[in-house]
Design a protein around this motif. Structure first.
Motif, PDB file in Angstrom:
ATOM      1  N   GLY A 167       0.847  -1.026   0.024  1.00 25.35           N
ATOM      2  CA  GLY A 167       0.106  -0.278  -0.053  1.00 25.35           C
ATOM      3  C   GLY A 167       1.032   1.239   0.014  1.00 25.35           C
ATOM      4  O   GLY A 167       1.934   1.200  -0.467  1.00 25.35           O
ATOM      5  N   ARG A 212       4.247   1.294   1.317  1.00 26.01           N
ATOM      6  CA  ARG A 212       4.338   0.242   2.376  1.00 26.01           C
ATOM      7  C   ARG A 212       4.232  -1.124   2.284  1.00 26.01           C
ATOM      8  O   ARG A 212       3.578  -1.547   1.074  1.00 26.01           O
ATOM      9  CB  ARG A 212       3.554   0.842   3.341  1.00 26.01           C
ATOM     10  CG  ARG A 212       3.432   2.200   3.736  1.00 26.01           C
ATOM     11  CD  ARG A 212       4.560   2.461   4.961  1.00 26.01           C
ATOM     12  NE  ARG A 212       5.111   3.917   5.106  1.00 26.01           N
ATOM     13  CZ  ARG A 212       6.209   3.972   5.792  1.00 26.01           C
ATOM     14  NH1 ARG A 212       6.700   3.127   6.391  1.00 26.01           N
ATOM     15  NH2 ARG A 212       6.369   5.320   6.103  1.00 26.01           N
ATOM     16  N   TYR A 213       5.062  -1.945   2.761  1.00 25.89           N
ATOM     17  CA  TYR A 213       4.713  -3.461   2.644  1.00 25.89           C
ATOM     18  C   TYR A 213       4.698  -4.225   3.911  1.00 25.89           C
ATOM     19  O   TYR A 213       5.216  -3.475   4.893  1.00 25.89           O
ATOM     20  CB  TYR A 213       5.829  -4.063   1.573  1.00 25.89           C
ATOM     21  CG  TYR A 213       7.237  -3.851   2.296  1.00 25.89           C
ATOM     22  CD1 TYR A 213       7.683  -4.972   3.168  1.00 25.89           C
ATOM     23  CD2 TYR A 213       8.158  -2.807   2.246  1.00 25.89           C
ATOM     24  CE1 TYR A 213       8.794  -4.862   3.836  1.00 25.89           C
ATOM     25  CE2 TYR A 213       9.368  -2.714   2.783  1.00 25.89           C
ATOM     26  CZ  TYR A 213       9.821  -3.866   3.751  1.00 25.89           C
ATOM     27  OH  TYR A 213      10.840  -3.644   4.130  1.00 25.89           O
ATOM     28  N   GLU A 243       8.675  -5.917   7.265  1.00 23.69           N
ATOM     29  CA  GLU A 243       7.555  -4.999   6.958  1.00 23.69           C
ATOM     30  C   GLU A 243       8.434  -3.642   7.143  1.00 23.69           C
ATOM     31  O   GLU A 243       9.173  -3.746   7.909  1.00 23.69           O
ATOM     32  CB  GLU A 243       6.556  -5.210   8.094  1.00 23.69           C
ATOM     33  CG  GLU A 243       6.778  -5.195   9.437  1.00 23.69           C
ATOM     34  CD  GLU A 243       7.011  -3.967  10.049  1.00 23.69           C
ATOM     35  OE1 GLU A 243       6.350  -2.971   9.908  1.00 23.69           O
ATOM     36  OE2 GLU A 243       7.985  -3.891  10.792  1.00 23.69           O
ATOM     37  N   MET A 300       5.851  -1.135   8.350  1.00 28.87           N
ATOM     38  CA  MET A 300       4.459  -0.430   8.674  1.00 28.87           C
ATOM     39  C   MET A 300       4.435  -0.144  10.388  1.00 28.87           C
ATOM     40  O   MET A 300       3.600  -0.169  10.782  1.00 28.87           O
ATOM     41  CB  MET A 300       3.264  -1.400   8.265  1.00 28.87           C
ATOM     42  CG  MET A 300       3.139  -1.309   6.813  1.00 28.87           C
ATOM     43  SD  MET A 300       1.807  -2.332   6.556  1.00 28.87           S
ATOM     44  CE  MET A 300       0.517  -1.641   7.284  1.00 28.87           C
ATOM     45  N   MET A 319      -3.811   0.220   2.734  1.00 25.39           N
ATOM     46  CA  MET A 319      -3.120  -1.337   2.574  1.00 25.39           C
ATOM     47  C   MET A 319      -4.209  -2.440   1.878  1.00 25.39           C
ATOM     48  O   MET A 319      -5.215  -2.382   2.670  1.00 25.39           O
ATOM     49  CB  MET A 319      -2.595  -1.553   4.157  1.00 25.39           C
ATOM     50  CG  MET A 319      -1.230  -1.041   4.282  1.00 25.39           C
ATOM     51  SD  MET A 319       0.273  -1.188   3.433  1.00 25.39           S
ATOM     52  CE  MET A 319       0.267  -3.075   3.799  1.00 25.39           C
ATOM     53  N   LYS A 344      -4.026  -6.403   2.111  1.00 23.57           N
ATOM     54  CA  LYS A 344      -3.399  -7.637   2.425  1.00 23.57           C
ATOM     55  C   LYS A 344      -4.230  -8.761   2.150  1.00 23.57           C
ATOM     56  O   LYS A 344      -5.489  -8.852   2.011  1.00 23.57           O
ATOM     57  CB  LYS A 344      -3.399  -7.355   3.913  1.00 23.57           C
ATOM     58  CG  LYS A 344      -2.560  -6.632   4.621  1.00 23.57           C
ATOM     59  CD  LYS A 344      -2.289  -6.725   6.337  1.00 23.57           C
ATOM     60  CE  LYS A 344      -1.435  -5.966   6.914  1.00 23.57           C
ATOM     61  NZ  LYS A 344      -1.344  -6.110   8.228  1.00 23.57           N
TER      62      LYS A 344
END
Length: 903
Positions: free
Chosen positions: A250, A258-259, A281, A283, A893, A895
């Protein structure tokens, strides 16, 4: 309090009033009498009312001395009455509720062929078993979604709470251990189990106080119990391998990607347990807790906060855990974990500080901090039974850690009457490497049929640290607003530190009648060396600054001996332990290149006593008094000068001696005859003699020199209360808690004594509501009142109130869709800092299950209000401080999670 938080509170209150009014208007009751087959009344029989459709528990009671019972406030519907009594068969009887009370007359319980040893409640929402001091929850009867983790399961169990950081509280106490099938799982970091194990793999959750290794081997309580949760797995989970994988991507409003990725694989067989987990990550959601870093690192490079919820972080974690039962009585556990955390923090700190009897000042500080931390950790634990009455426990860990820090700070200090006095800026580049390890061994051998036993305990801890630091700072001193002086400092600093600590203890356990006596002797030796060099960076080669550089060598030795007794009632309703220890302490130190030595010798007598009494079936009392000595830290002892901040220069004091602590604790627990009503009361008091206090010298330009000394007495008192109770007819559980603590101490500022008193009172209210497995609402508030008093300058005295309101709403329209919303709203006292701003954190997510729950797609909108920041207010002996750290803001995000079938 602002209109926003007032409206939130009114909304919660209105919702509660409406629900209560609706239920009371339609309430009816069911009554009856519980008897045995001979017609004798059965007192304290357990009465449970269940919904006939889904076995949800809606009412609970117990019978009185005449056998009569009543369950009130039932709505119109079809129910099942479940009546149970120890030693008798459990009876189930259907009944319907219309508009009038229901009288079931006599309920007869035949005698069971085999007496039961446990008390069982079998409702759907709140099922549990009570076995002595252990509460066992039936996890399979709780509400579990296909993608839930153990953390989600624990949040839904009565009496258990899990906060945002992963800290677990059970029955009012912080959980220190989480075991899987009775075995350790990745060492002491319980978040690895709760955040990576699927909830549907858990069959039961046990909550109890786990004795120390020594107490388990000897059977003698030592007051060192830890609140523990044990996760029992389902038979299906123990027949094959299982796990899941989660990925996400995202961005946020500034197009920064962002991951999130996490995967796990588990294999739990009868004698072997294997686990492989990994996460990556950026985040602020690492798959491990900060304990993985702080417990092994400790160099000056890590003095900054490691709270993953603040700032911006990028993490990588990979771990492997294995348990193996060898034979019938030997278990070996080993694990490896790699932790990599990079962190960025931009902060603003406001401080109101006391700097003398007529001087108070305020400071504004801003900073940019970037840290990198890499830790490799290996643990090995073994429990071995060599023969009957011959056992040993071995625990060890080894870690290799590296860290780096880039720290830019700016600070201005203004005296209230004179205005700006100084301005400071610094740049620090720091690298550190730490190697540390610990090995702990307990051995017990029974040497007579009477139970006489020998116990040997050995412990060794080693640590080696190397740190290099490049420091550049500029200081400007002002006089009435005009620039007066300017100072610049540019240094290279090198630190080499080694520490070795070893403990040997031998005990003889001798039973005499119903009392067990223990005689013991113990030796503890600690050796520390530290060498710190300062190089002034000028044009040309760096110059060694011999005035600041010092080498320090320290050797500590402790000899302890004493006796302990342990007395336990025949029915185990109470026990009492006591001991007296004589301690000889000797500290030798030498400062290199200086004809200055340190020699301190002391003799202490350390009495202790602790007792536990099961008052009745519903309540118990624990009383605990212990004395001990508290050693000054190496930071307080080191004879070096830390000039990282020229406005606050710290110098250690090698002459410091240990503090003497008196600790008193009283704990009371009551449960309402297994009705899910609980009351916990904890009261504690600590008196510290020979306290180590701060010594502060402030010059006319508000520059500070800080050191420590032994002086006077410090007093600390705390009282906490927690009361929780269910409202079954509303599908609710309520809890109210109150924590009060007060600390009174002293310090010296420019030779004058300052007596400070810090009081804090925190009230917490929470409510959990469930409706037909479709709606879950958790709401709460926490209000903290603080009072700070300073005898040296009353102008700094402050009273302030901070509040937190939180709410979580889970809506499941059907078995596949889920909508979740969480709100955390923090209100800060406007009278404390003029710039204070309230913070609201709102998150929303929508998820959809596919292919029988094996796939889950989730869309998250985080920080909808775009206000996320880390805020903390702290009160210290000479200042009140507010810090704000910029954190990850609004972002979207997507997921996905895949959970394969059992392999």
């Amino acid at each position: 309090m602002t209109w926003s938080c007032l409206s939130i509170g009114c909304t919660i209150l209105l919702l509660t009033v409406v629900l209560c009014g609706t239920a009371i208007a339609q309430q009816v009751a069911v009554t009856g009498v519980v008897e045995d087959s001979l017609g004798n009344a059965l007192s304290q029989a357990t009465i449970v009312v269940l919904m006939r459709g889904d076995s949800t528990m809606v009412g609970f009671s117990t019978s009185n001395d005449a056998g009569r019972f009543i369950v009130r406030r039932l709505l119109t519907g079809e129910y099942i009455l479940q009546v149970s009594y120890v030693g008798h068969e459990t009876i189930l009887r259907d009944f319907d509720v219309q508009d009038i009370d229901v009288d079931l007359s006599s309920v007869v319980l035949p005698v069971h062929a085999k007496e039961l040893e446990e008390f069982v409640v079998t409702g759907r929402r709140l099922p549990y078993v009570v076995r002595g001091d252990t509460i066992e929850y039936n996890a399979l009867a709780a509400l579990i979604r296909p993608q839930d983790m153990v953390e989600d399961l624990l949040r839904r169990l009565p009496g258990i709470d899990v906060d945002r950081s992963g800290t677990i509280t059970a029955q009012g106490e912080t959980v220190e251990n989480v075991l899987v099938e009775g075995k350790e799982f990745f060492g002491d970091d319980h978040t690895i189990a709760t955040r990576n194990l699927p909830a549907d793999a858990v069959d039961k959750v046990e909550v109890y106080d786990k004795p120390s290794d020594r107490a388990e081997l000897t059977g003698v309580p030592d007051g060192q119990e830890k609140k523990t949760i044990n996760l029992g797995l389902t038979e299906e989970a123990k027949r094959g391998a299982f796990g899941q994988i989660t990925g996400g991507f995202g961005g946020e409003q500034f197009d920064h990607a962002r991951y999130f990725g996490k995967g796990s694989l588990f294999r739990f067989a009868s004698k072997t347990q294997l686990a492989l987990i990994g996460s990556a990550e950026n985040m602020n959601q690492p798959g491990f807790s900060n304990d993985q870093l702080s417990s092994f690192l400790g160099a000056a490079a890590l003095l900054s906060s490691l709270d993953a919820a603040e700032g911006f972080s990028e993490s990588l974690g990979v771990g492997f855990n294995a348990n193996r039962d060898i034979g019938e009585h030997t278990t070996i556990n080993t694990s490896y974990f790699l932790t990599d955390l990079d962190k960025l923090q931009e902060s603003v700190v406001l401080r109101q500080q006391l700097l003398g009897s007529a001087v108070s000042a305020s400071s504004d500080r801003s900073g940019y901090l970037k840290t990198g931390n890499l830790v490799h950790t290996v643990t090995l634990n073994a429990e071995i039974r060599l023969a009957e009455g011959h056992d040993m426990v071995l625990r060890g860990n080894l870690s290799k850690a590296s860290s780096s820090r880039d720290d830019d700070q700016q600070e201005e200090t203004a005296e209230v009457s004179r205005g700006l006095q100084n301005r400071f800026s610094s740049t620090i580049k720091d690298d550190a490497d730490v190697m540390s390890g610990n090995m702990h061994l307990i051995w017990r051998k029974r040497i007579s049929e009477s139970g006489r036993s020998l116990i040997a305990i050995g412990d060794i801890t080693a640590r080696d640290a190397v740190e290099t630091r490049n420091l550049y700072s500029k200081t400007k001193i002002y006089d009435l607003g005009d620039l007066q002086t300017r100072e610049e400092l540019h240094q290279e600093q090198e630190l080499q530190e080694d520490q070795l600590r070893q403990v040997q203890r031998l005990e003889l356990l001798q039973p005499v009648g119903g009392t067990r006596f223990t005689f013991f002797a113990e030796h503890t030796g600690t050796h520390r060396t530290q060498d710190k060099k300062y190089f002034d960076i000028v044009d040309g080669p760096n110059l060694l600054n011999r005035e600041l550089g010092r080498g320090f060598n320290q050797n500590d030795r402790y000899l302890r001996s004493g006796a302990r007794f342990s007395l336990t009632a025949k029915d185990n309703s109470w026990w009492i332990n006591g001991d007296v220890t004589a301690q000889f302490a000797r500290r030798r130190g030498m400062i290199a290149n200086v004809e200055q030595g340190i020699l301190n010798e002391h003799v202490y007598v350390l009495p202790s006593i602790w007792a536990n009494w099961d008052w009745n079936e519903s309540s118990d009392v624990l009383v605990w008094y212990m004395t001990n000595t508290r050693e000054p830290s190496i930071w307080q002892l080191q004879p070096f000068t830390d000039n990282s901040n020229p406005l606050r220069i710290y110098s250690g004091n090698p002459e410091l001696t240990p503090e003497y602590w008196h600790n008193l604790k009283i704990q009371y627990h009551w449960s309402g005859n297994h009705s899910e009503k609980h009351l916990w009361v904890n009261a504690g008091a600590t008196l510290i003699q020979n306290s180590i206090v701060r010594v502060l010298t402030v010059d006319q330009d508000l520059r500070q020199r800080i050191s420590s000394m032994n002086a006077g007495v410090t007093r600390v008192m705390d009282v906490s209360l927690l009361f929780s109770f269910p409202l079954y007819f509303l599908n609710m559980e309520w809890s109210v808690s109150n924590d009060f603590d007060v600390e009174k101490g002293r310090e010296f500022i420019n030779g004058e004594e300052n007596i400070n008193q810090l009081l804090r009172n925190r009230v917490r209210f929470s409510i959990d509501y469930y409706h037909n497995d479709q709606v879950e609402i958790t709401a709460g508030s926490r209000v903290t009142w603080n009072r700070a008093r300073y005898s040296l300058n009353e102008d700094l005295n402050r009273n302030y109130i901070n509040s937190v309101f939180d709410m979580e709403v889970y809506w499941h329209p059907d078995d596949n869709w889920s909508i979740t919303s969480t709100l955390l709203y923090r209100v800060f006292d406007r009278d404390l800092f003029d710039t204070s701003q309230d913070v609201g954190l709102l998150n929303v997510s929508v998820s959809r299950l596919f292919f029988e729950g094996r796939w889950n797609f989730q869309l998250q909108l985080n920080d909808v209000l775009n206000q996320n920041q880390g805020v903390s207010i702290s009160t210290a002996p000479t200042y009140i401080q507010e810090s704000r750290i910029v954190s990850l803001g609004r972002h979207l995000m997507l997921k996905f999670t895949y959970k394969p079938k059992l392999m």
